[in-house]
Design a protein around this motif. Sequence first.
Motif, PDB file in Angstrom:
ATOM      1  N   ASP A 174      24.634  37.085  48.556  1.00 38.90           N
ATOM      2  CA  ASP A 174      25.098  36.083  47.602  1.00 38.90           C
ATOM      3  C   ASP A 174      26.532  36.429  47.218  1.00 38.90           C
ATOM      4  OD1 ASP A 174      25.660  34.429  45.505  1.00 38.90           O
ATOM      5  OD2 ASP A 174      23.692  34.644  44.570  1.00 38.90           O
ATOM      6  N   ILE A 175      27.452  35.536  47.539  1.00 40.67           N
ATOM      7  CA  ILE A 175      28.873  35.816  47.352  1.00 40.67           C
ATOM      8  C   ILE A 175      29.235  35.969  45.881  1.00 40.67           C
ATOM      9  CG2 ILE A 175      29.639  33.414  47.292  1.00 40.67           C
ATOM     10  CD1 ILE A 175      31.345  36.089  49.419  1.00 40.67           C
ATOM     11  N   GLN A 176      28.399  35.410  45.015  1.00 36.90           N
ATOM     12  CA  GLN A 176      28.688  35.496  43.575  1.00 36.90           C
ATOM     13  C   GLN A 176      28.787  36.950  43.098  1.00 36.90           C
ATOM     14  OE1 GLN A 176      26.915  32.471  40.852  1.00 36.90           O
ATOM     15  NE2 GLN A 176      25.529  32.209  42.586  1.00 36.90           N
ATOM     16  N   TYR A 177      27.994  37.804  43.748  1.00 31.81           N
ATOM     17  CA  TYR A 177      28.047  39.215  43.367  1.00 31.81           C
ATOM     18  C   TYR A 177      29.436  39.803  43.608  1.00 31.81           C
ATOM     19  CZ  TYR A 177      23.012  39.563  42.660  1.00 31.81           C
ATOM     20  OH  TYR A 177      21.742  39.414  42.185  1.00 31.81           O
ATOM     21  N   VAL A 178      30.071  39.332  44.669  1.00 30.13           N
ATOM     22  CA  VAL A 178      31.398  39.859  44.999  1.00 30.13           C
ATOM     23  C   VAL A 178      32.390  39.490  43.903  1.00 30.13           C
ATOM     24  CG1 VAL A 178      33.251  39.860  46.701  1.00 30.13           C
ATOM     25  CG2 VAL A 178      30.860  39.694  47.446  1.00 30.13           C
ATOM     26  N   PHE A 179      32.316  38.226  43.469  1.00 29.62           N
ATOM     27  CA  PHE A 179      33.226  37.795  42.399  1.00 29.62           C
ATOM     28  C   PHE A 179      32.953  38.566  41.117  1.00 29.62           C
ATOM     29  CE2 PHE A 179      33.297  33.846  45.036  1.00 29.62           C
ATOM     30  CZ  PHE A 179      34.643  33.917  45.352  1.00 29.62           C
ATOM     31  N   LEU A 180      31.682  38.652  40.793  1.00 31.87           N
ATOM     32  CA  LEU A 180      31.300  39.338  39.562  1.00 31.87           C
ATOM     33  C   LEU A 180      31.779  40.790  39.602  1.00 31.87           C
ATOM     34  CD1 LEU A 180      29.849  38.347  37.102  1.00 31.87           C
ATOM     35  CD2 LEU A 180      27.742  39.315  37.998  1.00 31.87           C
ATOM     36  N   TYR A 181      31.597  41.403  40.776  1.00 32.62           N
ATOM     37  CA  TYR A 181      32.044  42.779  40.955  1.00 32.62           C
ATOM     38  C   TYR A 181      33.535  42.895  40.662  1.00 32.62           C
ATOM     39  CZ  TYR A 181      33.672  46.927  43.412  1.00 32.62           C
ATOM     40  OH  TYR A 181      34.296  48.099  43.722  1.00 32.62           O
ATOM     41  N   ALA A 182      34.303  42.000  41.268  1.00 28.30           N
ATOM     42  CA  ALA A 182      35.756  42.050  41.090  1.00 28.30           C
ATOM     43  C   ALA A 182      36.123  41.905  39.609  1.00 28.30           C
ATOM     44  CB  ALA A 182      36.405  40.941  41.906  1.00 28.30           C
ATOM     45  N   PHE A 183      35.506  40.959  38.926  1.00 30.46           N
ATOM     46  CA  PHE A 183      35.826  40.739  37.516  1.00 30.46           C
ATOM     47  C   PHE A 183      35.455  41.956  36.657  1.00 30.46           C
ATOM     48  CE2 PHE A 183      35.837  36.119  38.550  1.00 30.46           C
ATOM     49  CZ  PHE A 183      37.120  35.881  38.081  1.00 30.46           C
ATOM     50  N   ILE A 184      34.295  42.522  36.947  1.00 30.11           N
ATOM     51  CA  ILE A 184      33.862  43.671  36.150  1.00 30.11           C
ATOM     52  C   ILE A 184      34.814  44.852  36.352  1.00 30.11           C
ATOM     53  CG2 ILE A 184      32.019  45.391  35.857  1.00 30.11           C
ATOM     54  CD1 ILE A 184      30.011  43.144  36.477  1.00 30.11           C
ATOM     55  N   GLN A 185      35.257  45.053  37.624  1.00 31.29           N
ATOM     56  CA  GLN A 185      36.164  46.174  37.877  1.00 31.29           C
ATOM     57  C   GLN A 185      37.497  45.972  37.145  1.00 31.29           C
ATOM     58  OE1 GLN A 185      34.346  48.585  39.268  1.00 31.29           O
ATOM     59  NE2 GLN A 185      32.976  46.825  39.247  1.00 31.29           N
ATOM     60  N   ILE A 186      37.957  44.721  37.160  1.00 30.16           N
ATOM     61  CA  ILE A 186      39.216  44.443  36.459  1.00 30.16           C
ATOM     62  C   ILE A 186      39.054  44.768  34.983  1.00 30.16           C
ATOM     63  CG2 ILE A 186      40.797  42.598  35.715  1.00 30.16           C
ATOM     64  CD1 ILE A 186      40.160  41.269  38.483  1.00 30.16           C
ATOM     65  N   PHE A 187      37.935  44.343  34.430  1.00 28.80           N
ATOM     66  CA  PHE A 187      37.704  44.615  33.014  1.00 28.80           C
ATOM     67  C   PHE A 187      37.675  46.115  32.742  1.00 28.80           C
ATOM     68  CE2 PHE A 187      34.507  46.079  30.024  1.00 28.80           C
ATOM     69  CZ  PHE A 187      35.112  45.712  28.841  1.00 28.80           C
ATOM     70  N   LEU A 188      36.897  46.851  33.538  1.00 30.00           N
ATOM     71  CA  LEU A 188      36.744  48.288  33.276  1.00 30.00           C
ATOM     72  C   LEU A 188      38.096  48.995  33.360  1.00 30.00           C
ATOM     73  CD1 LEU A 188      33.481  49.025  35.308  1.00 30.00           C
ATOM     74  CD2 LEU A 188      33.729  49.040  32.820  1.00 30.00           C
ATOM     75  N   PHE A 189      38.843  48.632  34.393  1.00 32.41           N
ATOM     76  CA  PHE A 189      40.148  49.253  34.589  1.00 32.41           C
ATOM     77  C   PHE A 189      41.064  48.928  33.412  1.00 32.41           C
ATOM     78  CE2 PHE A 189      44.442  49.420  36.410  1.00 32.41           C
ATOM     79  CZ  PHE A 189      44.411  50.707  36.927  1.00 32.41           C
ATOM     80  N   ALA A 190      41.071  47.645  33.055  1.00 32.99           N
ATOM     81  CA  ALA A 190      41.943  47.217  31.952  1.00 32.99           C
ATOM     82  C   ALA A 190      41.530  47.876  30.651  1.00 32.99           C
ATOM     83  CB  ALA A 190      41.885  45.694  31.818  1.00 32.99           C
TER      84      ALA A 190
END
Lengths: 501, 452
Positions: B64-80
């Motif tokens: 499910d490609i949605q996981y990829v998007f969610l992953y990217a957003f979560i990583q951006i948040f954690l990093f930020a």
Amino acid sequence: MSEKITTDSVETPKNNVQAAGTTVRGKKKRLGNKREIMITLCFFVAVFIGMTGYLVYFVATSEQDMINNSYNSRQQILLSRNYRGSILSRDGEILAQTVLDENQNEKREYPFENLFAHIVGYSTQGRMGVEALANYYLINSNTSISNKAANDMAGVKNPGDNVYTTLDVQIQQLADEQLDIYRGAIVVTEVKTGKILAMVSHPDFDPNEIEEIWDDLVENDSSSVLVNRATQGLYPPGSTFKIVTALEYIRENADTYLNYSFQCNGYYAEGDSRINCYHGSKHGLVDFELSFAKSCNASFANIGMGLDRNTFAETLEDLLFGEELPLTLNYVKSSVHVEENMSTDEMMQTSIGQGKTQITPIHLNMITCAIANGGTLMKPYVIDRVENEEGDVVKSFKSDSYGNLMSEEEAAILTQLMTSVVENGTASKLKGLNYTAAGKTGSAEYNNVKGDSHAWFTGFAPAEDPEVCVTIIVEGAGSGGDYAVPIARRLFDAYFAETDG
Amino acid sequence: MQEYIVELSKYFITIGMALYAFACFYAFRYRKEEERKGIYIAQNIIMFFLQAVSFLDLYIASRDIQYVFLYAFIQIFLFAAIMMVTMIYETCNRLLLNNMCMLLSIGLCMISRLSLNKAIRQYVIVILSLTVSLLVPFLLSKIRFWKKLTWVYAAVGILMLSAVLILGEVTHGSKISFTLGGVTFQPSEFVKILFLFFLAAALWEDVSLKRVLVTAILAGLYVIVLVISKDLGSALIFFIGFVFVVFVASGRYLYLLIGAVLGSAAACVAYFLFDHVRIRVLAWQDPWSYIDDQGYQITQSLFAVGSGSWFGMGLLKGNPKAIPYVDADFIFSAICEEFGVIFGICLILVCISCFVVIMDIALKIHDRFYQLIVYGIGIMYIFQIFLTIGGGIKFIPLTGVTLPFISYGGSSVMTSMIMFFIIQGIYIRLQQEGEKRVVRKNNNRFSRNTEE
């Protein structure tokens, strides 16, 4: 950090003195509360250590109970990934296996058909026997990761692990033949290990057809085909219960039981209550051993009336009457009640194994095994080991002692009594063989029409160094000496032929 | 190939989590923040590694490609989050920050696995919470009248809880939430902060019997309102928070004893008075006999933990959704099922590490008011974890509270985050005071030397 904490706590007493002085006035700030904070910290860390310990204990002890519970939907998940492993006999003959057709449809096959119906059981209409007991192992796959990967690529399921049982096909076959068309049960176990070599229950069914015959079996349940009589059938123990009465008498009269004597005129009466000997036999003057060997009801009613009912109740508890048995197969608890205020009739009936007393064949087998094994009961078990598809052992089960049901001395006395049953008593059909057997017969009357009785025998061989223990009940056949003892003889013969040859 | 990745990733995840938990305690060896810097960075790397492996698993199993998007957003948040907090508040406590991010990342990952929609909602709330929380240390340092609002905290807190009791919606028999503009609030979460400020303000300079009694009556009001709302978990947390704060404020063990006696008595009264309490105890003592009914939740939770075993079944390979309310009350069981019990134990260790850090900060604070707040937050935090994990594994009866930072639930995560940033704010103040004190101390030593 650790260094810092120590210096803090060294400071604390000093601060506390200061604190005590200031809190009296109330308003002023109390300085040192480092000790209180440290105590809080330690307290919660301790609570969490306790909780984590509980978690570890839970996972270490109950993993398979969790998976096996029918309310756990994860069974379906495992089944969607793996197909059920095979169940095999002690020497590797297949007792149950899953075969796949070209469309990967699974079918559970039982090559021996009715033979292992109850002990191996079935797995599609609910589960029974080893299919139920070993379910967790059968639906788990410990095949190598390369196999798993290959299966994954091919889009097929992984093979479940294989379960090796302690069951012996030849003995099982013989027991099944011997029971013939009769209803009843036979249990054969190894005395020193607790391994179940055979367990037969009649009437039986063909587990290959369980789905087709299920409705019929459940609706027309008058013959209780699905009940494993060996572990779930409650029978009056009849004279086999004299083992228990004798044990209690020995316990109460350790020094004098050899002096016991009784004049048997074929009955014993007290008040309105009367007990007859089997088929009206008159045994004449009998001592303790002969009373047991001849299975004299009158003498045992006499013995029973003299017993201390409180200690009798304790002995019954020692022998697991009314208690949970150390058995993983589904079973029913045996029931017997000895109470202070029991009527004379009830007490007399109980002493000779009639009345309200009821026992399962497996329970009688366990008591017999304990006598044969110097008083120590080995837990009966049927799963020997679990192997993956490649034959690597995933888990193996060791024999395990439950503890003592009686002392070694008591076991030796009972063995002597049971040997004389063969030598001078009701099990004379086991006499004069190339091994010495010991045992006790029983003819349990199950309704008020005289002569209708279940044939019992429970015993072991060789008496000097017991190896194998058999318990037999043939429903409605007649006397134990005539109908159960010959079966025991053939089973012993077969066992020794197999082990010696 | 997939099979290898999924099978191996189970072990990678367990080992990674174990290393992280180890680092939490290994860091205590070093006293200075600069010396710990390497450990902190290693922790961040492990966190991103665990996220990558977990979401890879999720994607492989579901495609499910949605996981990829969610992953990217979560990583951006954690990093930020890590970058922003460390830049704005250079002297913040990094270990506490790392642990918070770690717990958030595990929670977001697990919620993603359970429900993508909920994961997206949770993600938005987490960002909102961080925005609010970033202001907290600033407000703490700028506003000076925190200590003077004692009775205001008490009144507002009780009023808020009572308002929910009267106006709130009934969900599963409890009145604990209300909905405003499509968003559901659970005020008892936010009231925790008010409650602690009230306790600290009431007890920081006066622990006379009279003052303790007055405080006890007001705290009792909080607890009673919560009990009437059938929010037993929160009632317990407030009660324990109160008892321990009084203990540390007064230094009297007697108060702990009285608390224990009163607590037990209240528990007995509640047992005989309320059906729902009896049911909870019954379901705890023997859930297997009531497996269809009162014992259903707890037995399903036990199935999850037991089936997961040491290394877990792997993401999307278990069936945690069989547990009712898994994303809030039973998320620990879901984690144990799919990540494994070793991972779960490491998670407990991370939480304990947070607690140790909080208690350590409390030890160092000289201002009693702030000390009591930090201490109280620590108690409520660790006790809530005890209730939720202990309840889920049948160590104690179920109370139905969330696992801070991990469970799904906006009020819970926002409150937890604000609490952690209150600690950060106080810690930052402490650092500044510390610098001043070092200077003063050096001066003192100098003058004493000259006297001699």
